[in-house]
Design a protein around this motif. Sequence first.
Motif, PDB file in Angstrom:
ATOM      1  N   VAL A  71     -11.054   9.683   4.535  1.00 31.58           N
ATOM      2  CA  VAL A  71     -11.209   9.776   3.072  1.00 31.58           C
ATOM      3  C   VAL A  71     -12.383   9.068   1.858  1.00 31.58           C
ATOM      4  CG1 VAL A  71     -10.214   8.164   0.744  1.00 31.58           C
ATOM      5  CG2 VAL A  71      -9.005   8.853   2.711  1.00 31.58           C
TER       6      VAL A  71
ATOM      7  N   CYS B  60       0.825  -1.246  -0.007  1.00 32.24           N
ATOM      8  CA  CYS B  60       0.240   0.008  -0.122  1.00 32.24           C
ATOM      9  C   CYS B  60       1.136   0.888   0.429  1.00 32.24           C
ATOM     10  CB  CYS B  60      -1.044  -0.443   1.327  1.00 32.24           C
ATOM     11  SG  CYS B  60      -2.005  -1.492   1.306  1.00 32.24           S
TER      12      CYS B  60
ATOM     13  N   PHE C 180       1.105   5.373   0.740  1.00 37.59           N
ATOM     14  CA  PHE C 180       0.464   6.291   0.612  1.00 37.59           C
ATOM     15  C   PHE C 180       1.866   8.286   0.603  1.00 37.59           C
ATOM     16  CE2 PHE C 180      -0.252   3.439   3.816  1.00 37.59           C
ATOM     17  CZ  PHE C 180      -1.485   2.895   3.751  1.00 37.59           C
ATOM     18  N   SER C 181       1.385   8.396  -0.387  1.00 38.90           N
ATOM     19  CA  SER C 181       2.013  10.173  -0.816  1.00 38.90           C
ATOM     20  C   SER C 181       1.718  11.340   0.071  1.00 38.90           C
ATOM     21  CB  SER C 181       2.292  10.029  -1.925  1.00 38.90           C
ATOM     22  OG  SER C 181       0.850  10.422  -2.261  1.00 38.90           O
ATOM     23  N   ALA C 182       2.787  12.390  -0.282  1.00 32.24           N
ATOM     24  CA  ALA C 182       2.205  13.544   0.947  1.00 32.24           C
ATOM     25  C   ALA C 182       2.662  15.111  -0.266  1.00 32.24           C
ATOM     26  CB  ALA C 182       3.262  14.195   1.852  1.00 32.24           C
TER      27      ALA C 182
ATOM     28  N   LEU D 266       2.529  13.944   5.247  1.00 33.57           N
ATOM     29  CA  LEU D 266       2.424  12.157   4.677  1.00 33.57           C
ATOM     30  C   LEU D 266       1.901  11.515   6.253  1.00 33.57           C
ATOM     31  CD1 LEU D 266       3.590  10.030   3.390  1.00 33.57           C
ATOM     32  CD2 LEU D 266       5.745  10.414   4.279  1.00 33.57           C
TER      33      LEU D 266
ATOM     34  N   SER E  92      -4.684   5.890  -0.231  1.00 31.78           N
ATOM     35  CA  SER E  92      -4.573   7.327   0.541  1.00 31.78           C
ATOM     36  C   SER E  92      -5.773   8.208  -0.716  1.00 31.78           C
ATOM     37  CB  SER E  92      -3.235   8.253   0.304  1.00 31.78           C
ATOM     38  OG  SER E  92      -3.196   8.551  -1.031  1.00 31.78           O
TER      39      SER E  92
ATOM     40  N   SER F 140      -1.436  11.403   6.489  1.00 35.92           N
ATOM     41  CA  SER F 140      -1.430  10.422   5.207  1.00 35.92           C
ATOM     42  C   SER F 140      -2.432   8.625   5.718  1.00 35.92           C
ATOM     43  CB  SER F 140      -1.104  10.082   3.999  1.00 35.92           C
ATOM     44  OG  SER F 140      -1.941   9.763   2.782  1.00 35.92           O
ATOM     45  N   VAL F 141      -0.949   8.419   6.435  1.00 36.82           N
ATOM     46  CA  VAL F 141      -1.017   7.024   7.034  1.00 36.82           C
ATOM     47  C   VAL F 141      -1.839   7.123   8.548  1.00 36.82           C
ATOM     48  CG1 VAL F 141       0.765   5.105   8.393  1.00 36.82           C
ATOM     49  CG2 VAL F 141       1.411   7.204   6.039  1.00 36.82           C
TER      50      VAL F 141
END
Length: 403
Positions: free
Chosen positions: A352, A287, A289-291, A314, A325, A317-318
């Motif tokens: 989300v 998986c 997750f980005s920022a 970040l 995400s 987001s996690v």
Amino acid sequence: MSAISQAPVHFTTPKAFASRLTLATLTGRSIRISQIRPSSPVNPGLAPHEVTLLRLFEAVTNGSTINISYTGTIVEYRPGLVTGSTTGSGASGGIIRHEVSAGCTRGISYFLIPLCLLAPFSKAPINVLFTGPGVITSATSAGDISADSVRTAILPLYSKFGISNNIELRILRRSNTGPRGKGGAGEVQLIFGHQVRLPKTLHLLNPGRIKRIRGVAYCTGVPASNNARIIEAARGILNPMAADTYVFSDVSSAPYVPSKEKDSIAGQTKIGIGFGLSLVAESSTGCLFSADVASASSGGIPPEDLGQQCAHQLLESVAAGGTVSLVAAPTVLTLMAMSSEDVGRVQLGKDVITTEQIIDLGRSMEALGLSAWGFRESATGQDNEIVVSLVGKGIGNVGRKIT
């Protein structure tokens, strides 16, 4: 995909403009969007980036019809077959050169993400080169992610649907936002050569644990020391979370554009000056997750603050939970809706699924004849997560079915 002879589906306001055009093209349904900024005293109707997106859809399809009212406040779009970079359909030498106008305020990801969704269902591979004074490769204040995040956090998700070969995103020239947030004169090339009949059904329910963090710190037309300061600040926050943390540094000169200003050099001036940071966290189950954070065109933010801000983004987001995400959820849900006629499941964070962007996406899908979503509580016992079930429509790639 060829349009079905049905009355157009009506939408209002330019909200979710890109996703509605994408869904209309994938389903072959005509749409009519009205009330596009009718009360704006300065710029009523379509914005420059929306016109550019319409031109892009026209370039990669055959038989599309676009009608825009005199004031630009009403658009009727009848999609055609997604042909890709077929010679004779707008491509030259197998490449479509698409120019973005100088008045564009959206990042290049605004165009890349819809194009990537069309690419697996194209009759031929897609190879598009984005050029022009309006190409912004960094993140923007409008909420667009950088081209780096598209490459590292969006494109890898296609492999979960059985789409993984001959996919490449090249950042040929970097750029941040220009004066007043407009333009950047960057250059990006998307090569998407994996076309399928139907995407695989997705079952993604285990978020796993974060095992590594990667990132790209970039600066354009400013000293390279800014990257070092960004990386040091970000690592100070991320190292306790994941020891396997590495952030690359990319330094490039600012691009030049023609200018009539007195202080210009040989009739040209620099544009797209700034710096930014893109981070991606990968879990043990794959998986992502980005920022993304980039400096504003007006400046005013130190590199250390930017690095810390991106690292905290970040972590948020996690912490939102789920296996996807917010920036990647529309891509995953759209591909699930277009997959084979089976039930796919994905676990999302409640923060989300309750955002306006995702709610609008669900409503647009239902209006265009795609399956409604089902919800149930997560089996992991996490209060902030929910499982979304979605039955694929099984429309598939009409071009591949014919050939």
